[in-house]
Scaffold this motif. Structure first.
Motif, short mmCIF file in Angstrom:
data_model
loop_
_atom_site.label_atom_id
_atom_site.label_comp_id
_atom_site.label_asym_id
_atom_site.label_seq_id
_atom_site.Cartn_x
_atom_site.Cartn_y
_atom_site.Cartn_z
N THR A 1 1.13 -2.04 0.11
CA THR A 1 0.11 -0.07 -0.18
C THR A 1 1.00 1.11 -0.06
N GLU A 2 2.08 1.56 1.08
CA GLU A 2 2.47 2.69 0.71
C GLU A 2 3.08 2.78 -0.68
N SER A 3 4.02 1.61 -1.41
CA SER A 3 4.32 2.02 -2.78
C SER A 3 3.51 2.43 -3.43
N LEU A 4 2.17 2.72 -3.25
CA LEU A 4 1.09 3.39 -4.50
C LEU A 4 1.81 4.73 -3.90
N LEU B 1 -6.49 -1.79 5.67
CA LEU B 1 -5.06 -1.09 4.71
C LEU B 1 -4.88 -1.69 3.18
N SER B 2 -6.05 -3.28 3.28
CA SER B 2 -6.35 -3.30 1.62
C SER B 2 -7.40 -2.80 1.12
N ALA B 3 -8.21 -2.17 2.27
CA ALA B 3 -9.27 -1.79 1.55
C ALA B 3 -9.18 -0.28 1.32
N ALA B 4 -8.04 0.17 1.89
CA ALA B 4 -6.94 1.93 1.08
C ALA B 4 -6.67 1.55 0.12
N ASN B 5 -5.58 0.46 -0.18
CA ASN B 5 -4.98 -0.17 -1.22
C ASN B 5 -6.30 0.45 -2.53
N GLN B 6 -7.81 -0.63 -2.39
CA GLN B 6 -7.96 -0.56 -3.97
C GLN B 6 -8.85 0.52 -3.30
N ASP B 7 -8.68 1.73 -2.41
CA ASP B 7 -9.67 2.98 -2.69
C ASP B 7 -8.55 4.05 -3.39
N ILE B 8 -6.54 3.30 -3.12
CA ILE B 8 -6.09 4.57 -3.31
C ILE B 8 -5.60 4.11 -5.23
N TRP B 9 -5.67 2.86 -5.32
CA TRP B 9 -5.99 2.26 -6.78
C TRP B 9 -6.69 3.06 -7.73
N ARG B 10 -7.97 2.88 -7.08
CA ARG B 10 -9.80 3.96 -7.40
C ARG B 10 -8.86 5.33 -7.89
N LEU B 11 -8.24 5.82 -7.06
CA LEU B 11 -7.98 7.62 -7.52
C LEU B 11 -7.23 7.48 -7.68
N ILE B 12 -6.14 6.36 -8.09
CA ILE B 12 -4.45 6.67 -9.12
C ILE B 12 -5.51 6.71 -10.84
#
Length: 154
Positions: A15-18, A136-147
């Motif tokens: 997640t941090e790597s996003l 964190l898994s949910a945050a990861n998916q949310d950040i990918w959507r934002l990207i």
């Protein structure tokens, strides 16, 4: 227990790597350049600070700034548990085998110091780790959507 901490570290790192993609998009550079910037900053706090500062620059629309700041603040909140279980020494009770964490920090007091607060890793602590992994898994998916929504380099 150790496998759960390993999972926490894996999910955190992933997640941090996003932040790489956010750095690339916010700075208008390539992903490769953003990787160099990301790796040059050697703490999570420094990486988050950079992303937040880029997001807050003059002229940045609120529609870009605000969701990015929400995500960086979310990561900052979740970093506490990760730090607790990543920046410690583990010991195991000789009689029960129960794991303990020993904080790798010196607390300076007025006239003395305190070393290595110990905490037992009980069911509550393990549940807390599992909850953070899920968040964190949910945050990861949310950040990918934002990207993706912002069209930042992937």
């Amino acid at each position: 227990m150790i496998l759960l901490v390993g999972r926490l570290n894996y999910v955190w790192t992933n997640t941090e790597s996003l932040l790489i993609h956010l750095i690339a998009g916010l700075s208008g550079t390539s992903k490769d350049v953003a990787v160099i910037i990301f790796l040059t900053l050697n703490t999570t706090r420094a990486r988050i600070d950079l992303v937040e500062r880029l997001a807050k620059m003059d002229g940045r629309p609120a529609s870009v700034r605000d969701p990015i700041l929400e995500h960086t603040q979310r990561l900052s909140r979740l970093s506490g548990i990760r730090n607790k279980f990543n920046h410690c020494i583990y010991s195991f009770d000789q009689e029960t085998g129960n794991p303990k964490t020993i904080l790798m920090r010196i607390a300076d007091r007025k006239t003395d110091i305190k070393l290595g607060r110990e905490d037992t890793v009980d069911e509550q602590a393990m549940q807390e780790i599992e909850d953070v992994v899920a968040q964190l898994s949910a945050a990861n998916q949310d950040i990918w959507r934002l990207i993706s929504k912002l069209g930042y380099p992937v």
